[in-house]
Design an enzyme around this catalytic site. Structure first.
Site, PDB file in Angstrom:
ATOM      1  N   SER A  45       0.831  -1.204   0.000  1.00 45.92           N
ATOM      2  CA  SER A  45       0.000   0.000   0.000  1.00 45.92           C
ATOM      3  C   SER A  45       0.867   1.257   0.000  1.00 45.92           C
ATOM      4  CB  SER A  45      -0.974   0.003   1.180  1.00 45.92           C
ATOM      5  OG  SER A  45      -0.281  -0.051   2.408  1.00 45.92           O
ATOM      6  N   GLU A  46       2.043   1.193   0.632  1.00 46.03           N
ATOM      7  CA  GLU A  46       2.958   2.337   0.572  1.00 46.03           C
ATOM      8  C   GLU A  46       4.410   1.882   0.561  1.00 46.03           C
ATOM      9  OE1 GLU A  46       0.245   5.536   0.573  1.00 46.03           O
ATOM     10  OE2 GLU A  46       0.091   3.842   1.925  1.00 46.03           O
ATOM     11  N   THR A  47       5.212   2.610  -0.215  1.00 41.54           N
ATOM     12  CA  THR A  47       6.665   2.517  -0.139  1.00 41.54           C
ATOM     13  C   THR A  47       7.177   3.889   0.255  1.00 41.54           C
ATOM     14  OG1 THR A  47       6.800   0.768  -1.815  1.00 41.54           O
ATOM     15  CG2 THR A  47       8.795   2.040  -1.407  1.00 41.54           C
TER      16      THR A  47
END
Length: 286
Positions: A45-47
């Site tokens: 969902s996030e980097t």
């Protein structure tokens, strides 16, 4: 080019629970298309990308640049990937400072250690009442025929918050399965970029959660975000008013699940506390 990379499970003290984020340590800013390509490759969902900037190194520096990318786009605020980033600096790099500061699109964010938790200094984004009739098709796509007690909207975060009626059991929330395509079909104006579904908790039962939630953001390429810190900047403002509490314990009941401690401060900001588990470290070779 070689970039150190880590996978961190945020808002949990157990591996494979909470919300996984990838964290990259970069010596300097990269091209935006490279950030996005790495985030798409990681497909979480996030980097998060921590940039050393003017700090001597990741162990002694106190201020860093921080940007967050979903698999499809950059976002202005991400809680779990900020927690994950601080965990890498404190737990892996053994950063010597009591507080680290991240320069972000949402201003400076401060994170400090407290016992086994990390405490993040975040903005508080109180939502405002939303006319249900204007978005009745989106509500139907999100929660079907479940009884709705309240609907609010936060223009700062572009998040819609749907509160289920107190008559609903927690199992109703955990069994929700909104179709990403249906959400996208019924909201294409750009006004709404995420849907929070929440309900009152059971503070008298152990461990005493004040409220529950789930978060869906297919507009960002995320069908469901397992544990979302930025959603809680909206939820905290709403539930604090309804429950008349400044300190709350929240649980996001996705299949992975995650726990957040929230404290509304006198200066109008929000402390979000949680734990993190680093489960993977390696090197990106580009």
């Amino acid at each position: 080019m070689e970039i150190p990379i880590f996978t961190v499970d945020a808002f949990t003290n157990l591996p494979f629970k909470g919300n996984p984020a990838a964290v990259c340590l970069t010596e300097h800013e990269l091209q935006d298309d490279l950030y996005q390509s790495i985030a798409a490759e990681m497909n979480l969902s996030e980097t998060a990308f921590i940039t050393r900037q003017n700090s001597k190194d990741f162990s002694s520096g106190a201020k860093f640049g921080l940007r967050w990318f979903t698999p499809t786009t950059e976002v202005a605020l991400c809680g779990h990937a900020t927690l994950a980033s601080a965990a890498v600096l404190f737990y892996i790099k053994k950063n010597i400072n009591p507080v680290v500061v991240f320069e972000t699109m949402s201003g400076d964010l401060y994170v400090r250690q407290h016992e086994e938790s990390l405490i993040m200094d975040f903005p508080l984004n109180k939502p405002k009442p939303q006319d249900q009739h204007e978005i009745k098709d989106l509500l139907k796509a999100a929660v079907g025929d479940l009884p709705i007690q309240d609907v609010c909207y936060c223009p700062t975060t572009k998040k819609l918050m749907i509160r289920l009626a107190d008559t609903c059991d927690r199992s109703v929330l955990t069994s929700l399965r909104p179709e990403p395509e249906a959400l996208l079909k019924n909201e294409s104006t750009g006004k709404i970029k995420g849907v929070i579904v929440t309900m009152k908790g059971a503070p008298t039962a152990q461990p005493g959660y004040d409220f529950y939630s789930r978060y869906f953001a297919p507009w960002f390429g995320i069908p469901e975000d397992p544990v979302c810190g930025s959603a809680h900047t909206v939820l905290a403002g709403y539930w604090s008013e309804k429950l008349n509490k400044k300190k709350m314990l929240a649980y996001q009941c996705s299949s992975r699940g995650g726990e957040l401690e929230l404290e509304l401060r006198d200066d109008g900001r929000l402390n979000i506390s949680g734990r993190a588990q680093i489960i993977l470290q390696g090197t990106l070779k580009i």
